[in-house]
Enzyme design. Structure first.
Site, short mmCIF file in Angstrom:
data_model
loop_
_atom_site.label_atom_id
_atom_site.label_comp_id
_atom_site.label_asym_id
_atom_site.label_seq_id
_atom_site.Cartn_x
_atom_site.Cartn_y
_atom_site.Cartn_z
N SER A 34 0.83 -1.21 0.00
CA SER A 34 0.00 0.00 0.00
C SER A 34 0.87 1.26 0.00
O SER A 34 0.54 2.24 -0.67
CB SER A 34 -0.94 0.00 1.20
OG SER A 34 -0.23 -0.20 2.40
N ASN A 47 2.14 1.65 -3.66
CA ASN A 47 1.22 1.67 -4.80
C ASN A 47 -0.12 2.35 -4.58
O ASN A 47 -0.77 2.72 -5.56
CB ASN A 47 0.96 0.23 -5.27
CG ASN A 47 2.23 -0.48 -5.68
OD1 ASN A 47 3.02 0.04 -6.46
ND2 ASN A 47 2.44 -1.67 -5.16
N TYR A 48 -0.58 2.50 -3.35
CA TYR A 48 -1.93 2.99 -3.13
C TYR A 48 -2.03 4.26 -2.29
O TYR A 48 -3.08 4.90 -2.27
CB TYR A 48 -2.79 1.89 -2.49
CG TYR A 48 -3.07 0.74 -3.42
CD1 TYR A 48 -4.02 0.85 -4.43
CD2 TYR A 48 -2.36 -0.45 -3.31
CE1 TYR A 48 -4.27 -0.21 -5.30
CE2 TYR A 48 -2.60 -1.51 -4.18
CZ TYR A 48 -3.55 -1.38 -5.17
OH TYR A 48 -3.78 -2.42 -6.04
N LEU A 49 -0.98 4.60 -1.57
CA LEU A 49 -1.04 5.76 -0.68
C LEU A 49 -0.34 6.95 -1.33
O LEU A 49 0.85 6.88 -1.66
CB LEU A 49 -0.37 5.44 0.66
CG LEU A 49 -1.00 4.28 1.44
CD1 LEU A 49 -0.20 4.02 2.71
CD2 LEU A 49 -2.45 4.57 1.77
#
Length: 749
Positions: free
Chosen positions: A703, A706-708
């Site tokens: 995360s 890639n996502y935060l």
């Protein structure tokens, strides 16, 4: 002369016996034996050695006999091991190995233990019970003051650096960091290219191919049914792949063994296939032993040999690991083509054990500028194709044989191309914030639609939004593992509970997601979603699709109509980032210590990882690692207890003096500092233990990378005073250099 020698020998023996006696309750205090004259000096020297301050210097002996006896007994004392048959130390008498960052025991600490030393022969019986402790207390105080003054000096075998050398090293580090920042390509400050164009100049050397297979030596053999068999080169190479994995549980799995044997037989000659028909009769023992020996040999390489290998690898990296992108030097991420081997997959993958074939230059497509120097293929080979496509970001590509997937050579994560893509991704996710309420209103209305396809789509979007599920892709049967996403869920993957654990309308999910990671969750949903799911499941078998009127293509088309660029992944990115921001606000307190703030950050990140189902298997060394950390915590607690007792004693001694003794006052202050330092270290360790335990089965890295949105983290660091280095490692800081440079403390996702 003979009598003197005899007396000397007798004294030497008695001295050796004294030195060999263990500390603690078995010390010489109870015996009444008097040590010889020089024992106090030698013991003092030994104490210094035990504290790591200095090695005990040997003194010129009076006799050869005494010298040998003193040497052996001192050696036994310094090593604290059973060097002699008579040496049987108790656990309490052994010195515990110093833990990193732990203040070393001073003479005061040793004084707290039973001592082997006495003053002079016969003094033991002449001293009163009150005078002895006073003497010890005075000596202890004097030594402690001296020890505390030396306490901050690090112990090292290397020569100590001068203040000037330390300052020069610090300045050099600062200078190198400044040069790195100065040379960094600040692409985010430049104008963007027109839509679709990724670069205007690209030059590289092509991918690096693994070395060719080297045949087995003559003394290493393969056996079938107890008989030696000389395999053809192709079959032998595949046999080596299997032999190297014999220690792994994969080679015990039926699917792995069956797939391997089928692919291995394809590489055999006709004669080999005729002979080798049963994997259970194959003996890879000698090949496996050779592989293990090579692994051990690599571990035992000398420092010089390791340096030679390191330099050879660096030479390869310097040649193949960089490219010129718009005339700026950029690092390539995966410039080495993966060597052949056996496919493992994730979880219970149906293709595990299959042969990953060797990639040749004839399989590879090269992408570069027309005006650049075209990469030269290895001797005797040619490229499959050379392209000049500046609308893509890859440098080379090929198709692997297991799943038919296209593999790419891409730039490193800290490159311009990757950074621009990340920046764009987070900006799209931020745009979703402006229209997410309208989207939620729309799918809530669609839950009551008369059209079944709209109802199914609404429930699917609800899951993608609230549970951060992936959309899922259609797969051909047997092509890959049985993994599903939201749109490809089957009836068997969910269980409905009208009431469960005190909650109404609970949906229980159980399926394999991406990379065969199990998704198991019990989620309370709104009543309309629950009723629709019940409707979708009516008259269906467990293996039938839950959303039979929906597929991923339809879903993505619908999402993009709601907002340009909107996909299921954008929902995941948005929900992950917004969750992190909300959790950080709730969990972080300015009054917390730095370690507590970092724990709060990890807990916020953990909430995101749970939302996105970023699980991992507990590390194999987890239990041992936690046991080691707990041992350090216990040791630190003991040390804190001792430090508090010493502080209390120091205060008591300072108070009993009529005239304030500056040395004693200084000692009290040092003891206070020691207690405070010990408390801080203990808190830090306990926070670390909590963090490790909570992260046991959660992968925080996925995360974070890639996502935060990294700007949330950078802004949090600036607001809390936590250095960004404590959250992002060097690789992550390089990847998010654009965010670190541009983000202000008031950034809101």
């Amino acid at each position: 002369m003979g009598e003197k020698d005899a007396l000397g020998d007798e004294k030497a023996k008695r001295k050796a016996l004294k030195l060999k006696r263990p500390s603690g309750d078995e010390s010489a205090d109870a015996s009444g034996d008097a040590p010889i004259k020089n024992s106090a000096k030698s013991t003092k020297s030994a104490e210094k050695t035990l504290n790591g301050k200095a090695k005990m210097k040997a003194k010129t002996p009076k006799s050869e006999s005494q010298s040998s006896e003193d040497s052996s007994s001192a050696s036994a004392l310094l090593k604290l091991g059973p060097e002699d048959e008579d040496f049987t130390p108790k656990k309490t008498g052994l010195k515990r190995k110093r833990i990193k960052d732990e203040p070393m025991e001073g003479p005061s600490d040793l004084a707290a233990k039973p001592s082997k030393r006495k003053s002079k022969s016969g003094d033991h019986g002449g001293e009163s019970d009150e005078e002895a402790p006073k003497k010890k207390s005075r000596k202890k105080t004097e030594k402690t003051v001296k020890k505390e003054e030396e306490e901050e000096i690090p112990v090292s075998k290397k020569p100590k650096k001068t203040k000037q050398e330390i300052e020069e090293a610090r300045q050099l580090k600062i200078k190198l960091k400044e040069e790195e920042e100065k040379n960094r390509w600040r692409w985010w400050e430049e104008e963007k290219y027109e839509d679709g164009v990724k670069w205007k100049f690209l030059e590289h050397k092509g991918p690096y191919f693994p070395p060719e297979y080297q045949p087995l030596p003559d003394d290493v053999n393969f056996y079938y049914n107890g008989k030696k068999v000389k395999l053809s080169l192709a079959a032998e190479e595949v046999a080596v792949f299997f032999a190297q994995m014999l220690d792994h549980e994969y080679t015990t799995k039926a699917v792995f063994r069956e797939n391997f044997f089928q692919d291995w037989r394809k590489e055999m000659t006709h004669e080999e296939r005729t002979l080798i028909k049963d994997l259970d009769k194959c003996d890879f023992g000698e090949i496996h032993a050779m592989h293990k020996a090579k692994v051990e040999a690599r571990k035992l390489l000398s420092k010089e040999e390791k340096q030679v290998l390191k330099e050879a690898n660096q030479k390869i990296t310097d040649e193949f690991g960089f490219c010129l992108l718009d005339h700026h030097k950029e690092r390539i991420g995966n410039f080495k083509i993966e060597p052949p081997g056996l496919f493992r997959g994730r979880g219970e993958h149906p293709k595990q054990g299959m042969l990953k074939k060797r990639i040749q230059p004839e399989d590879v497509i090269i992408n570069c500028s027309k005006e650049s120097n075209i990469p030269v293929p290895p001797a005797g080979h040619r490229w499959k194709e050379v392209r000049h496509d500046n609308t893509v970001t890859w440098l080379a590509s090929w198709t692997e044989n297991i799943q038919g997937a296209i593999k790419y050579v891409m730039l490193n994560a800290n490159s311009k191309l990757k950074g621009e893509k990340d920046w764009e991704k987070y900006e799209i996710a931020r745009k979703l914030k402006t229209c997410v309420d309208a989207i939620r209103t729309q799918y809530t209305l669609d839950l009551k639609s008369k059209e079944m396809v709209k109802r199914q789509r609404a429930v699917a979007v609800y899951f993608i939004d609230k549970l951060a599920l992936r959309a899922g892709n259609e797969k051909e049967e047997g092509e890959t593992a049985d993994t599903v996403g939201c749109c490809s869920l089957r009836v068997e993957h969910i269980t409905l509970h009208r009431e469960l654990d005190g909650n109404e309308y609970v949906v229980e999910f159980d399926f394999l997601g991406k990379d065969s990671i199990r998704y198991y969750n019990k989620v309370p949903v709104i009543g309309k979603v629950f009723k629709n799911l019940k409707l979708f499941m009516e008259n269906k078998q467990p293996g039938e699709e839950l959303f039979d009127r929906l597929n991923t293509t339809m879903m993505n088309k619908h999402l993009s109509s709601l907002m340009p660029g909107l996909t299921a992944k954008v929902f995941r990115t948005y929900n992950a980032s917004i969750t992190l921001q909300q959790q950080l606000k709730e969990l972080t307190h300015q009054s917390d210590t730095e370690e507590q703030k970092i724990l709060s950050y990890n807990r916020a990140n953990r909430a995101v990882a749970i939302l996105c189902n970023h699980q991992r298997a507990p590390p194999k060394t987890f239990d041992q690692s936690m046991a080691n950390l707990q041992a350090k915590i216990d040791a630190r607690k003991e040390q804190l207890s001792l430090a508090k007792k010493e502080l209390k004693q120091a205060k008591k001694e300072a108070k009993t003096k009529e005239n304030a003794d500056p040395k004693l006052q200084k000692l009290v202050e040092r003891k206070k500092a020691a207690v405070k330092r010990c408390e801080e270290q203990l808190l830090k360790m306990e926070v670390q233990a909590t963090d490790r335990e909570e992260n046991k089965q959660i992968a925080l890295g996925t995360s974070k990378l890639n996502y935060l949105d990294p700007r949330i983290t950078v802004a949090w660091c600036k607001n809390t005073g936590v250095p960004v280095e404590k959250i992002y490692n060097k690789t992550q800081r390089d990847k998010f250099a654009w965010a670190i440079d541009m983000t202000e403390a008031d950034f809101e996702f």
